[in-house]
Design a protein around this motif. Structure first.
Motif, short mmCIF file in Angstrom:
data_model
loop_
_atom_site.label_atom_id
_atom_site.label_comp_id
_atom_site.label_asym_id
_atom_site.label_seq_id
_atom_site.Cartn_x
_atom_site.Cartn_y
_atom_site.Cartn_z
N SER A 15 11.47 50.12 52.87
CA SER A 15 10.54 51.15 53.30
C SER A 15 9.79 50.64 54.52
N ILE A 16 9.27 51.53 55.26
CA ILE A 16 8.51 51.14 56.45
C ILE A 16 7.15 50.67 55.98
N ARG A 17 6.80 49.48 56.42
CA ARG A 17 5.52 48.91 56.01
C ARG A 17 4.39 49.61 56.75
N LYS A 18 3.28 49.64 56.08
CA LYS A 18 2.12 50.29 56.68
C LYS A 18 1.56 49.44 57.82
N ASN A 19 1.60 48.09 57.63
CA ASN A 19 1.03 47.22 58.66
C ASN A 19 1.99 46.98 59.82
N GLY A 20 3.24 47.43 59.71
CA GLY A 20 4.17 47.32 60.82
C GLY A 20 4.93 46.00 60.88
N LYS A 21 4.70 45.10 59.94
CA LYS A 21 5.39 43.80 59.96
C LYS A 21 6.70 43.90 59.18
N ASN A 22 7.64 44.59 59.75
CA ASN A 22 8.89 44.87 59.04
C ASN A 22 9.83 43.68 59.01
N TRP A 23 9.52 42.62 59.74
CA TRP A 23 10.41 41.46 59.75
C TRP A 23 10.22 40.58 58.52
N HIS A 24 9.12 40.76 57.78
CA HIS A 24 8.89 39.96 56.59
C HIS A 24 9.81 40.41 55.46
N ASP A 25 10.21 39.45 54.61
CA ASP A 25 11.01 39.79 53.44
C ASP A 25 10.12 40.44 52.39
N ASN A 26 10.76 41.25 51.58
CA ASN A 26 10.03 41.85 50.47
C ASN A 26 9.79 40.79 49.41
N LYS A 27 8.61 40.80 48.84
CA LYS A 27 8.29 39.83 47.80
C LYS A 27 8.95 40.24 46.49
N LYS A 28 9.37 39.22 45.75
CA LYS A 28 9.95 39.47 44.44
C LYS A 28 8.88 39.26 43.38
N PRO A 29 9.01 39.92 42.25
CA PRO A 29 7.98 39.75 41.22
C PRO A 29 7.98 38.32 40.66
N PHE A 30 6.80 37.84 40.31
CA PHE A 30 6.64 36.49 39.78
C PHE A 30 7.17 36.44 38.36
N ARG A 31 8.12 35.52 38.13
CA ARG A 31 8.69 35.34 36.80
C ARG A 31 8.47 33.87 36.41
N PRO A 32 7.50 33.58 35.56
CA PRO A 32 7.18 32.19 35.24
C PRO A 32 8.32 31.44 34.55
N ASN A 33 9.15 32.11 33.78
CA ASN A 33 10.25 31.43 33.09
C ASN A 33 11.57 31.62 33.81
N GLY A 34 11.55 32.14 35.00
CA GLY A 34 12.78 32.45 35.71
C GLY A 34 13.55 31.23 36.17
N GLY A 35 12.88 30.15 36.49
CA GLY A 35 13.56 28.99 37.05
C GLY A 35 13.96 27.95 36.03
N LEU A 36 13.71 28.19 34.77
CA LEU A 36 14.02 27.18 33.77
C LEU A 36 15.52 27.11 33.53
N THR A 37 15.99 25.88 33.37
CA THR A 37 17.41 25.68 33.09
C THR A 37 17.54 25.01 31.73
N SER A 38 18.71 25.12 31.18
CA SER A 38 18.92 24.53 29.86
C SER A 38 19.02 23.01 29.97
N TYR A 39 18.86 22.34 28.84
CA TYR A 39 18.89 20.88 28.82
C TYR A 39 20.26 20.36 29.26
N THR A 40 21.31 21.03 28.84
CA THR A 40 22.65 20.55 29.20
C THR A 40 22.87 20.61 30.71
N LYS A 41 22.38 21.68 31.33
CA LYS A 41 22.52 21.79 32.79
C LYS A 41 21.70 20.70 33.48
#
Length: 114
Positions: A15-41
């Motif tokens: 979507s077109i940003r209101k502030n006009g800074k269209n070159w910035h990436d869209n932020k992704k939602p914060f997922r606190p457990n998203g980066g966890l890997t299993s013990y075997t990995k």
């Protein structure tokens, strides 16, 4: 005739940003457990890192051994050159036979001391 309807894109349209800074990436939602890997990995990754470190260490040691061998060859060459120059200098002052006798004597002493 076939209908040429535009296919909906799988990506979310920016979507077109209101502030006009269209070159910035869209932020992704914060997922606190998203980066966890299993013990075997994690264990597999750690093992892989240790193997890489061991290999790098072997390469470093091999390179250092080659370097030390090269340094040793240079030192031996310099010592031989100095000895040759010393004998040439002695030969200017002394008789050739006496210089040869001194060489033999020094060689014997060197073998005894080493």
């Amino acid at each position: 005739m076939s209908s040429a309807a535009p296919a909906p894109s799988t990506h979310a349209a920016k979507s077109i940003r209101k502030n006009g800074k269209n070159w910035h990436d869209n932020k992704k939602p914060f997922r606190p457990n998203g980066g966890l890997t299993s013990y075997t990995k994690r264990a597999a990754a750690r093992k892989e890192q240790e193997a890489i470190k061991e290999y790098e260490k072997e390469l470093r040691e091999e390179r250092e051994a080659e370097r030390q061998a090269h340094i040793q060859r240079i030192k031996e060459r310099r010592a031989a050159k100095e000895e040759k120059e010393r004998y040439e200098k002695m030969a200017e002052k002394m008789h050739r036979k006496r210089v040869e006798r001194l060489k033999k004597r020094e060689k014997r002493n060197k073998l005894l001391n080493s």
